[in-house]
Design an enzyme around this catalytic site. Structure first.
Site, PDB file in Angstrom:
ATOM      1  N   GLU A 141       0.820  -1.092  -0.054  1.00 18.28           N
ATOM      2  CA  GLU A 141       0.104  -0.156   0.069  1.00 18.28           C
ATOM      3  C   GLU A 141       0.866   1.503  -0.113  1.00 18.28           C
ATOM      4  O   GLU A 141       0.599   2.054   0.648  1.00 18.28           O
ATOM      5  CB  GLU A 141      -0.965  -0.039   1.078  1.00 18.28           C
ATOM      6  CG  GLU A 141      -1.968  -1.141   1.192  1.00 18.28           C
ATOM      7  CD  GLU A 141      -2.996  -1.701   2.385  1.00 18.28           C
ATOM      8  OE1 GLU A 141      -2.711  -0.700   3.278  1.00 18.28           O
ATOM      9  OE2 GLU A 141      -3.580  -2.569   2.455  1.00 18.28           O
ATOM     10  N   GLU A 258      -6.208 -10.613  -1.359  1.00 19.95           N
ATOM     11  CA  GLU A 258      -7.234 -10.559  -0.157  1.00 19.95           C
ATOM     12  C   GLU A 258      -8.733 -10.368  -0.452  1.00 19.95           C
ATOM     13  O   GLU A 258      -9.344  -9.411   0.015  1.00 19.95           O
ATOM     14  CB  GLU A 258      -6.795  -9.025   0.465  1.00 19.95           C
ATOM     15  CG  GLU A 258      -5.194  -9.054   0.697  1.00 19.95           C
ATOM     16  CD  GLU A 258      -4.922  -7.730   1.616  1.00 19.95           C
ATOM     17  OE1 GLU A 258      -5.434  -7.132   2.110  1.00 19.95           O
ATOM     18  OE2 GLU A 258      -3.686  -7.603   1.836  1.00 19.95           O
TER      19      GLU A 258
HETATM   20  O1  G3I Z   1      -4.406  -8.422  18.913  1.00 17.44           O
HETATM   21  C1  G3I Z   1      -5.220  -7.153  19.376  1.00 17.44           C
HETATM   22  C2  G3I Z   1      -5.711  -7.475  20.708  1.00 17.44           C
HETATM   23  O2  G3I Z   1      -5.018  -7.795  21.518  1.00 17.44           O
HETATM   24  C3  G3I Z   1      -6.859  -6.527  21.199  1.00 17.44           C
HETATM   25  O3  G3I Z   1      -7.408  -6.927  22.457  1.00 17.44           O
HETATM   26  C4  G3I Z   1      -7.480  -5.899  19.951  1.00 17.44           C
HETATM   27  C5  G3I Z   1      -8.458  -4.710  20.631  1.00 17.44           C
HETATM   28  O4  G3I Z   1      -8.725  -3.983  19.463  1.00 17.44           O
HETATM   29  O5  G3I Z   1      -6.932  -5.653  19.119  1.00 17.44           O
HETATM   30  C6  G3I Z   1      -6.204  -6.706  18.468  1.00 17.44           C
HETATM   31  O6  G3I Z   1      -5.556  -6.377  17.226  1.00 17.44           O
HETATM   32  C7  G3I Z   1      -6.270  -5.992  16.177  1.00 17.44           C
HETATM   33  C8  G3I Z   1      -5.983  -6.923  14.989  1.00 17.44           C
HETATM   34  O7  G3I Z   1      -6.592  -6.594  13.677  1.00 17.44           O
HETATM   35  C9  G3I Z   1      -6.245  -8.557  15.402  1.00 17.44           C
HETATM   36  O8  G3I Z   1      -7.546  -8.479  15.525  1.00 17.44           O
HETATM   37  C10 G3I Z   1      -6.125  -4.634  15.794  1.00 17.44           C
HETATM   38  O9  G3I Z   1      -6.556  -3.690  16.520  1.00 17.44           O
HETATM   39  C11 G3I Z   1      -6.674  -4.390  14.396  1.00 17.44           C
HETATM   40  O10 G3I Z   1      -6.020  -2.987  13.953  1.00 17.44           O
HETATM   41  C12 G3I Z   1      -6.139  -5.388  13.510  1.00 17.44           C
HETATM   42  O11 G3I Z   1      -6.730  -5.096  12.207  1.00 17.44           O
HETATM   43  C13 G3I Z   1      -6.059  -5.951  10.958  1.00 17.44           C
HETATM   44  C14 G3I Z   1      -5.774  -4.514  10.060  1.00 17.44           C
HETATM   45  O12 G3I Z   1      -5.499  -5.232   8.820  1.00 17.44           O
HETATM   46  C15 G3I Z   1      -4.659  -3.757  10.424  1.00 17.44           C
HETATM   47  O13 G3I Z   1      -3.526  -4.524  10.689  1.00 17.44           O
HETATM   48  C16 G3I Z   1      -7.344  -6.647  10.473  1.00 17.44           C
HETATM   49  O14 G3I Z   1      -7.497  -7.748  11.544  1.00 17.44           O
HETATM   50  C17 G3I Z   1      -6.900  -7.261   9.036  1.00 17.44           C
HETATM   51  O15 G3I Z   1      -7.729  -7.881   8.503  1.00 17.44           O
HETATM   52  C18 G3I Z   1      -6.408  -6.183   8.129  1.00 17.44           C
HETATM   53  O16 G3I Z   1      -5.709  -6.552   7.287  1.00 17.44           O
HETATM   54  C19 G3I Z   1      -5.518  -5.712   5.891  1.00 17.44           C
HETATM   55  C20 G3I Z   1      -4.392  -6.041   5.267  1.00 17.44           C
HETATM   56  O17 G3I Z   1      -2.951  -6.489   6.113  1.00 17.44           O
HETATM   57  C21 G3I Z   1      -3.910  -5.042   4.475  1.00 17.44           C
HETATM   58  N1  G3I Z   1      -4.898  -4.924   3.505  1.00 17.44           N
HETATM   59  C22 G3I Z   1      -6.200  -4.260   3.862  1.00 17.44           C
HETATM   60  C23 G3I Z   1      -6.513  -5.468   4.981  1.00 17.44           C
HETATM   61  C24 G3I Z   1      -8.035  -5.039   5.674  1.00 17.44           C
HETATM   62  O18 G3I Z   1      -7.785  -3.707   6.282  1.00 17.44           O
END
Ligand code: G3I
Length: 349
Positions: A141, A258
């Protein structure tokens, strides 16, 4: 969930997505979380259905880097071990992104040390899994046209701290650490016919073209394909078709990395909604899989349970989104059938 759901997640002929893909030399798979790997019901289905897996979050900087000098590979290793045990290929996601950076990054990274931090991270992570990874999302990205730069580059921390050549540094470092993994540039908003997607396609094409001109070792484009369903169910892929040909002309492979469908524009009723989501999958994959340069299709999750869309793009009616081939009970949705049909209709790679 046990044998019943495993059986349910197959076509009437017992066919799986993984096997259908194998027959076409096309990699079919999904993103997986560490929590899902702890659920034996889920992992049975995962082993049946996925020929390739990618960690949804656990190979990102945040989870891998508790401090500026240490690595925590526990969760990433668990996925690599699972995939290896089940003969599945592995995509690595990702080595350089503006999101999910560890909290220490803001205070400890600066323009004096950022290039070394990036190189050290990539050398360490890529070398650890060298020989085990089919492809790495090296840079994720990097384009954001809205940031207003003439080259379309996102005003990310990496750009601010290192400058535009951070992309080249990342690819060259990854290549040195693993000579065999396919090195991929991965981005979103590249698939649908809209002015915003068209502008993004143009900027991504220019970026990849300039990297190729400089002999930067980029080998594939990951088209994320987070698609949005339209209320009228009408789709066209004119810009995409031209774009795919332009990418092919650069000598790059294409991975759909994705895939999922945001169903907010569709009615709450499950059968109408599922039909609408499956229709978009069918339309998109029919178009994409005509191109033999498209070598892989990964959905962003295998089951609707825990999809990022429900939390990041909530529906107005509060219902969970239904974007994936299996529902939250691991039963196949119409998306599963649509994917099988499109794979069957695709030319062999
Ligand atoms: O692991 C913590 C947990 O300990 C905590 O209790 C919880 C509270 O909010 O958060 C957890 O982390 C979250 C993580 O996902 C695991 O669920 C993060 O806050 C959250 O920001 C994270 O979101 C991920 C996002 O990328 C940001 O990294 C999504 O799961 C994931 O599906 C998303 O994937 C992205 C690709 O990497 C890139 N392209 C877009 C795609 C969708 O946004």
């Amino acid at each position: 969930m046990g044998a019943t759901a495993t059986a349910a997640a197959q076509s009437q002929t017992g066919e799986t997505l993984r096997k259908a893909g194998d027959d076409k030399n096309l990699l079919i798979g999904t993103a997986v979380s560490y929590a899902q790997l702890q659920d034996p019901g889920f992992t049975r289905v995962l082993a049946d259905q996925a020929g390739v897996v990618v960690s949804e979050n656990d190979m990102k900087w945040g989870p891998l880097r508790p401090t500026a000098t240490t690595f925590d590979f526990k969760r990433a290793d668990a996925l690599v071990a699972f995939a290896t045990a089940h003969g599945e290929k592995i995509r690595g996601h990702n080595l350089c992104w503006h999101e999910m950076l560890p909290s220490w990054f803001k205070t400890e990274a600066n323009s004096g040390n950022a290039a070394d931090l990036l190189k050290h991270h990539i050398e360490t992570v890529v070398a650890r899994y060298a020989g085990k990874i089919q492809s790495w999302d090296v840079v994720n990205e990097a384009i954001n046209v809205k940031d207003g730069r003439p080259d379309g580059l996102r005003n990310s921390p990496w750009l601010q701290l290192i400058g535009p050549n951070y992309i080249e540094i990342a690819f060259r470092t990854a290549r040195a650490a693993d000579p065999n993994a396919l090195l991929t540039y991965n981005d979103y908003d590249l698939a649908q016919d809209s002015p915003a997607h068209e502008a993004k396609r143009k900027a991504v094409l220019a970026l990849l073209s300039s990297l190729k001109d400089k002999d930067v070792p980029v080998q594939a484009l990951g088209i994320q394909s987070h698609l949005a369903a339209a209320a009228n169910g009408s789709y066209s892929w004119t810009g995409y078709q031209t774009f795919v040909r332009d990418i092919e002309a650069l000598g790059l492979q294409i991975f759909i990395t994705e895939l999922d469908v945001d169903d907010r524009a569709l009615p709450g009723d499950i059968s109408r909604r599922d039909a609408g989501v499956a229709k978009l999958y069918h339309s998109y994959l029919t178009t994409a899989l005509q191109h033999p340069s498209v070598k892989a299709v990964l959905t962003w999750g295998l089951t609707d349970k825990g999809t990022w869309l429900t939390h990041f793009l909530p529906r107005a009616d509060g219902l969970p989104q239904r974007p994936l081939p299996l529902d939250s009970d691991l039963s196949p949705t119409p998306v599963f059938r649509a994917m099988l049909d499109c794979i069957h209709a695709a030319p062999r790679r």
